[in-house]
Design a protein around this motif. Structure first.
Motif, PDB file in Angstrom:
ATOM      1  N   ALA A  79       0.837  -1.209   0.000  1.00 11.05           N
ATOM      2  CA  ALA A  79       0.000   0.000   0.000  1.00 11.05           C
ATOM      3  C   ALA A  79       0.871   1.256   0.000  1.00 11.05           C
ATOM      4  N   ALA A  80       1.938   1.266   0.777  1.00 13.19           N
ATOM      5  CA  ALA A  80       2.826   2.431   0.826  1.00 13.19           C
ATOM      6  C   ALA A  80       3.533   2.633  -0.513  1.00 13.19           C
ATOM      7  N   ALA A  81       4.002   1.545  -1.111  1.00 12.89           N
ATOM      8  CA  ALA A  81       4.673   1.652  -2.410  1.00 12.89           C
ATOM      9  C   ALA A  81       3.694   2.119  -3.486  1.00 12.89           C
ATOM     10  N   MET A  82       2.468   1.643  -3.409  1.00 12.33           N
ATOM     11  CA  MET A  82       1.456   2.050  -4.385  1.00 12.33           C
ATOM     12  C   MET A  82       1.159   3.544  -4.256  1.00 12.33           C
ATOM     13  N   GLN A  83       1.149   4.048  -3.043  1.00 11.51           N
ATOM     14  CA  GLN A  83       0.946   5.483  -2.846  1.00 11.51           C
ATOM     15  C   GLN A  83       2.070   6.281  -3.506  1.00 11.51           C
ATOM     16  N   SER A  84       3.301   5.780  -3.430  1.00 10.95           N
ATOM     17  CA  SER A  84       4.423   6.456  -4.081  1.00 10.95           C
ATOM     18  C   SER A  84       4.257   6.457  -5.598  1.00 10.95           C
ATOM     19  N   ILE A  85       3.801   5.332  -6.136  1.00 16.12           N
ATOM     20  CA  ILE A  85       3.577   5.246  -7.583  1.00 16.12           C
ATOM     21  C   ILE A  85       2.526   6.258  -8.008  1.00 16.12           C
ATOM     22  N   PHE A  86       1.412   6.315  -7.290  1.00 18.12           N
ATOM     23  CA  PHE A  86       0.331   7.232  -7.649  1.00 18.12           C
ATOM     24  C   PHE A  86       0.763   8.690  -7.475  1.00 18.12           C
ATOM     25  N   TRP A  87       1.575   8.962  -6.447  1.00 18.41           N
ATOM     26  CA  TRP A  87       2.096  10.309  -6.260  1.00 18.41           C
ATOM     27  C   TRP A  87       2.948  10.712  -7.465  1.00 18.41           C
ATOM     28  N   PHE A  88       3.812   9.805  -7.917  1.00 11.45           N
ATOM     29  CA  PHE A  88       4.684  10.119  -9.048  1.00 11.45           C
ATOM     30  C   PHE A  88       3.872  10.342 -10.323  1.00 11.45           C
ATOM     31  N   GLN A  89       2.848   9.516 -10.542  1.00 10.13           N
ATOM     32  CA  GLN A  89       1.995   9.716 -11.710  1.00 10.13           C
ATOM     33  C   GLN A  89       1.310  11.080 -11.642  1.00 10.13           C
ATOM     34  N   SER A  90       0.867  11.463 -10.470  1.00  9.56           N
ATOM     35  CA  SER A  90       0.234  12.766 -10.289  1.00  9.56           C
ATOM     36  C   SER A  90       1.234  13.895 -10.539  1.00  9.56           C
ATOM     37  N   LEU A  91       2.443  13.736 -10.046  1.00 10.21           N
ATOM     38  CA  LEU A  91       3.483  14.736 -10.255  1.00 10.21           C
ATOM     39  C   LEU A  91       3.755  14.931 -11.747  1.00 10.21           C
ATOM     40  N   LEU A  92       3.864  13.844 -12.481  1.00  8.84           N
ATOM     41  CA  LEU A  92       4.094  13.956 -13.920  1.00  8.84           C
ATOM     42  C   LEU A  92       2.962  14.727 -14.589  1.00  8.84           C
ATOM     43  N   GLY A  93       1.728  14.474 -14.175  1.00  8.51           N
ATOM     44  CA  GLY A  93       0.594  15.206 -14.728  1.00  8.51           C
ATOM     45  C   GLY A  93       0.660  16.687 -14.403  1.00  8.51           C
ATOM     46  N   GLU A  94       1.069  17.012 -13.188  1.00  8.16           N
ATOM     47  CA  GLU A  94       1.133  18.422 -12.774  1.00  8.16           C
ATOM     48  C   GLU A  94       2.217  19.211 -13.489  1.00  8.16           C
ATOM     49  N   ILE A  95       3.280  18.533 -13.912  1.00  6.97           N
ATOM     50  CA  ILE A  95       4.340  19.269 -14.607  1.00  6.97           C
ATOM     51  C   ILE A  95       4.162  19.226 -16.119  1.00  6.97           C
ATOM     52  N   LEU A 150       3.336  11.349 -22.514  1.00  6.79           N
ATOM     53  CA  LEU A 150       4.127  10.353 -21.809  1.00  6.79           C
ATOM     54  C   LEU A 150       3.499   9.007 -22.121  1.00  6.79           C
ATOM     55  N   HIS A 151       4.183   8.199 -22.883  1.00  9.70           N
ATOM     56  CA  HIS A 151       3.664   6.895 -23.260  1.00  9.70           C
ATOM     57  C   HIS A 151       4.097   5.899 -22.196  1.00  9.70           C
ATOM     58  N   THR A 152       3.141   5.398 -21.462  1.00  8.65           N
ATOM     59  CA  THR A 152       3.483   4.511 -20.358  1.00  8.65           C
ATOM     60  C   THR A 152       2.673   3.233 -20.403  1.00  8.65           C
ATOM     61  N   ALA A 153       3.208   2.266 -19.752  1.00  6.27           N
ATOM     62  CA  ALA A 153       2.490   1.023 -19.515  1.00  6.27           C
ATOM     63  C   ALA A 153       2.034   1.053 -18.065  1.00  6.27           C
ATOM     64  N   THR A 154       1.146   0.159 -17.711  1.00 10.05           N
ATOM     65  CA  THR A 154       0.708   0.065 -16.327  1.00 10.05           C
ATOM     66  C   THR A 154       1.912  -0.273 -15.456  1.00 10.05           C
ATOM     67  N   PRO A 155       2.113   0.464 -14.362  1.00  8.88           N
ATOM     68  CA  PRO A 155       3.279   0.197 -13.515  1.00  8.88           C
ATOM     69  C   PRO A 155       3.227  -1.199 -12.895  1.00  8.88           C
ATOM     70  N   ALA A 194      -7.725  -4.297  -9.233  1.00 12.10           N
ATOM     71  CA  ALA A 194      -8.927  -4.627 -10.014  1.00 12.10           C
ATOM     72  C   ALA A 194      -9.138  -3.644 -11.161  1.00 12.10           C
ATOM     73  N   ALA A 195      -8.816  -2.374 -10.934  1.00 11.05           N
ATOM     74  CA  ALA A 195      -8.966  -1.345 -11.975  1.00 11.05           C
ATOM     75  C   ALA A 195      -7.763  -1.325 -12.922  1.00 11.05           C
ATOM     76  N   GLN A 196      -6.828  -2.209 -12.721  1.00 15.78           N
ATOM     77  CA  GLN A 196      -5.607  -2.326 -13.527  1.00 15.78           C
ATOM     78  C   GLN A 196      -4.800  -1.029 -13.559  1.00 15.78           C
ATOM     79  N   LYS A 197      -4.802  -0.326 -12.432  1.00 14.08           N
ATOM     80  CA  LYS A 197      -3.959   0.863 -12.305  1.00 14.08           C
ATOM     81  C   LYS A 197      -2.520   0.482 -12.006  1.00 14.08           C
ATOM     82  N   VAL A 198      -2.340  -0.736 -11.523  1.00 14.69           N
ATOM     83  CA  VAL A 198      -1.013  -1.258 -11.210  1.00 14.69           C
ATOM     84  C   VAL A 198      -1.067  -2.782 -11.316  1.00 14.69           C
ATOM     85  N   HIS A 199       0.043  -3.372 -11.733  1.00 14.42           N
ATOM     86  CA  HIS A 199       0.165  -4.829 -11.758  1.00 14.42           C
ATOM     87  C   HIS A 199       1.020  -5.237 -10.569  1.00 14.42           C
ATOM     88  N   LEU A 200       0.521  -6.176  -9.775  1.00 14.18           N
ATOM     89  CA  LEU A 200       1.328  -6.718  -8.685  1.00 14.18           C
ATOM     90  C   LEU A 200       1.984  -7.991  -9.187  1.00 14.18           C
TER      91      LEU A 200
END
Length: 171
Positions: free
Chosen positions: A43-59, A88-93, A130-136
């Motif tokens: 959960a903590a690592a996922m929060q970091s991933i989502f924060w980084f995705q948000s940061l990229l959007g903001e810049i 930014l062409h990305t795949a699901t993290p 479930a929403a495929q925002k991240v692959h575990l």
């Protein structure tokens, strides 16, 4: 920790083959199982991933899949002014964890009697999976790079992890 009985969460976030964020932090609560401690770390690592995705959007980066990016390039008109936003062409993290129980807990919505003690706030992991925002993905404990942030390691393993983290590689 032998004194507090709390686990340490460690995570390493890479982008483009380079380390861009890392964290090593004692968990705020005592985990009643290894599965719970690892799930809290996910959960903590996922929060970091989502924060980084948000940061990229903001810049100014706009995330697009490869298919939508190709159609956007096809429809671009030469007489239009260039956009101030970058694509930014990305795949699901992918988030790697070495605990199969934590991965199973994230993948299944069934509450088992052995996991009912896990605080509900960590179950946003299930929704993101479930929403495929991240692959575990599972990785062996031997290959878990974040272990360098959570425990003492044999010199050979420490040196290998250090070299993997320091030298850029293909993502």
């Amino acid at each position: 920790c032998l004194e507090t009985a709390r686990s340490t969460t460690g995570s390493v976030l890479t982008f483009g083959g380079s380390v861009i964020d890392w964290s090593s932090k004692r968990q705020l609560t005592v985990a009643l199982s290894t599965c719970e401690a690892e799930y809290m770390a996910v959960a903590a690592a996922m929060q970091s991933i989502f924060w980084f995705q948000s940061l990229l959007g903001e810049i100014g980066f706009t995330e697009e899949s490869d298919a939508s990016a190709a159609s956007a390039l096809d429809s671009a008109r030469p007489h239009r002014l260039p956009s101030t936003r970058s694509l930014l062409h990305t795949a699901t993290p992918h988030l790697f964890n070495d605990n199969r129980s934590a991965l199973a807990l994230a993948a299944h919505t069934v509450h088992h009697s052995r996991t009912k003690h896990i605080h509900i706030k960590y179950h946003f992991v299930r929704e993101a999976v479930a929403a495929q925002k991240v692959h575990l993905d599972w990785c062996s404990t031997r290959d878990q790079l974040a272990d360098v942030l959570t425990k003492a390691l044999p010199t050979v393993l420490y040196t290998w992890i250090r070299d993997v983290l320091v030298y850029a590689r293909d993502s």
